[in-house]
Design a protein around this motif. Sequence first.
Motif, mmCIF file in Angstrom:
data_model
loop_
_atom_site.group_PDB
_atom_site.id
_atom_site.type_symbol
_atom_site.label_atom_id
_atom_site.label_comp_id
_atom_site.label_asym_id
_atom_site.label_seq_id
_atom_site.Cartn_x
_atom_site.Cartn_y
_atom_site.Cartn_z
ATOM 1 N N CYS A 162 0.814 -1.213 0.000
ATOM 2 C CA CYS A 162 0.000 0.000 0.000
ATOM 3 C C CYS A 162 0.853 1.272 0.000
ATOM 4 O O CYS A 162 0.324 2.387 0.007
ATOM 5 N N GLY A 163 2.182 1.116 0.005
ATOM 6 C CA GLY A 163 3.072 2.266 -0.010
ATOM 7 C C GLY A 163 3.379 2.829 1.360
ATOM 8 O O GLY A 163 4.042 3.867 1.474
ATOM 9 N N GLN A 164 2.925 2.164 2.411
ATOM 10 C CA GLN A 164 3.152 2.627 3.776
ATOM 11 C C GLN A 164 4.369 1.947 4.396
ATOM 12 O O GLN A 164 4.670 0.793 4.115
ATOM 13 N N LEU A 165 5.079 2.695 5.218
ATOM 14 C CA LEU A 165 6.166 2.148 6.026
ATOM 15 C C LEU A 165 5.717 2.266 7.475
ATOM 16 O O LEU A 165 5.870 3.300 8.114
ATOM 17 N N ASP A 166 5.109 1.208 7.970
ATOM 18 C CA ASP A 166 4.441 1.226 9.274
ATOM 19 C C ASP A 166 5.431 0.858 10.369
ATOM 20 O O ASP A 166 5.693 -0.320 10.613
ATOM 21 N N LEU A 167 5.986 1.856 11.033
ATOM 22 C CA LEU A 167 6.984 1.646 12.076
ATOM 23 C C LEU A 167 6.599 2.405 13.340
ATOM 24 O O LEU A 167 5.873 3.393 13.278
ATOM 25 N N PRO A 168 7.096 1.977 14.496
ATOM 26 C CA PRO A 168 6.831 2.711 15.746
ATOM 27 C C PRO A 168 7.748 3.935 15.830
ATOM 28 O O PRO A 168 8.702 3.978 16.602
ATOM 29 N N TRP A 169 7.457 4.936 15.032
ATOM 30 C CA TRP A 169 8.342 6.089 14.884
ATOM 31 C C TRP A 169 8.638 6.765 16.218
ATOM 32 O O TRP A 169 9.751 7.272 16.425
ATOM 33 N N SER A 170 7.676 6.797 17.120
ATOM 34 C CA SER A 170 7.869 7.499 18.391
ATOM 35 C C SER A 170 8.967 6.870 19.240
ATOM 36 O O SER A 170 9.538 7.534 20.111
ATOM 37 N N THR A 171 9.280 5.596 18.984
ATOM 38 C CA THR A 171 10.335 4.924 19.760
ATOM 39 C C THR A 171 11.724 5.201 19.186
ATOM 40 O O THR A 171 12.721 4.738 19.756
ATOM 41 N N LEU A 172 11.801 5.933 18.076
ATOM 42 C CA LEU A 172 13.083 6.164 17.400
ATOM 43 C C LEU A 172 13.569 7.605 17.565
ATOM 44 O O LEU A 172 14.470 8.036 16.856
ATOM 45 N N GLN A 173 13.000 8.329 18.518
ATOM 46 C CA GLN A 173 13.323 9.746 18.658
ATOM 47 C C GLN A 173 14.555 10.006 19.522
ATOM 48 O O GLN A 173 15.115 11.114 19.494
ATOM 49 N N ASN A 174 15.022 9.012 20.255
ATOM 50 C CA ASN A 174 16.154 9.194 21.173
ATOM 51 C C ASN A 174 17.425 9.548 20.399
ATOM 52 O O ASN A 174 17.891 8.780 19.555
ATOM 53 N N SER A 175 18.020 10.671 20.695
ATOM 54 C CA SER A 175 19.211 11.126 19.973
ATOM 55 C C SER A 175 20.439 10.268 20.258
ATOM 56 O O SER A 175 21.427 10.337 19.528
ATOM 57 N N LYS A 176 20.384 9.454 21.315
ATOM 58 C CA LYS A 176 21.509 8.571 21.639
ATOM 59 C C LYS A 176 21.279 7.145 21.121
ATOM 60 O O LYS A 176 21.859 6.179 21.604
#
Length: 267
Positions: A162-176
């Motif tokens: 469907c062209g979507q990349l369904d990922l838990p984006w909020s868990t990838l915000q940590n700069s470290k």
Amino acid sequence: MSVYFPQNKQSFQAGEVALVGAGPGDPDLLTLQAYRFIQQAEVVIYDRLVSQEIMALLPNDCQRVYVGKKQAEHRVPQDGINQLLVDHALDKKKVLRLKGGDPFVFGRGGEEALFVLKHGISCHIVPGITAASACTSYVGIPLTHRQTAQSCTFITGHVKDCGQLDLPWSTLQNSKQTIVFYMGVKSIPIISQQLIAAGRDKTTPAALIYKGTTPEQRVYRSTLESLHETVIKEAIKPPTLIVIGDVVGIFDQVELSNIGYLTPQIS
């Protein structure tokens, strides 16, 4: 029916399958166990990312079956690959399933092993060096670095039908946290947009590593915000690994050679 894990040194028997990780391309990165199975193979079912140098290590009389895949272009569907493994094993051949990187890291090795085992066929599992580890090392990017990155996440960048990349984006915000995307070149606009929306700084260092560990290796430095622009400007194609995080800039202050050997700049 059994699974033979790496510590076991049983010989490769007729009617067995070996799932072998060929690493990212440089034959020097093969494990000794991988080389041992390669040398004994009677039939090899191999992927697109297995280098010609590694293919040259196979016995001359080994039957070669290519089942390489590109995004949205599968020469042989996965069900067909699974059946090939079983058919050749039932024909009493030593069947080598040779896969780029590691069979169990975005390689569908688990699916293939389960299918083989369900058909009563023994299966050797031979790990390989995965691209995220090898390619970053070869261009001087440590995946973790004290006080800079305490964790690392590997993610497939393939979009759904469907062209979507369904990922838990909020868990990838940590700069470290270092993020590595496999197979994600075509998804870069989505990746950049979603990570910035989740809270990642748009100036976060990023790198694109094309054909890492091979003589064709190229590395392109960028930022999270400019990744798509870099892909277009440099006409970057797969196979390319995407690395996002402050670790990308760790060696910015020293001069590095191109492949796997870090030397200081002599002034």
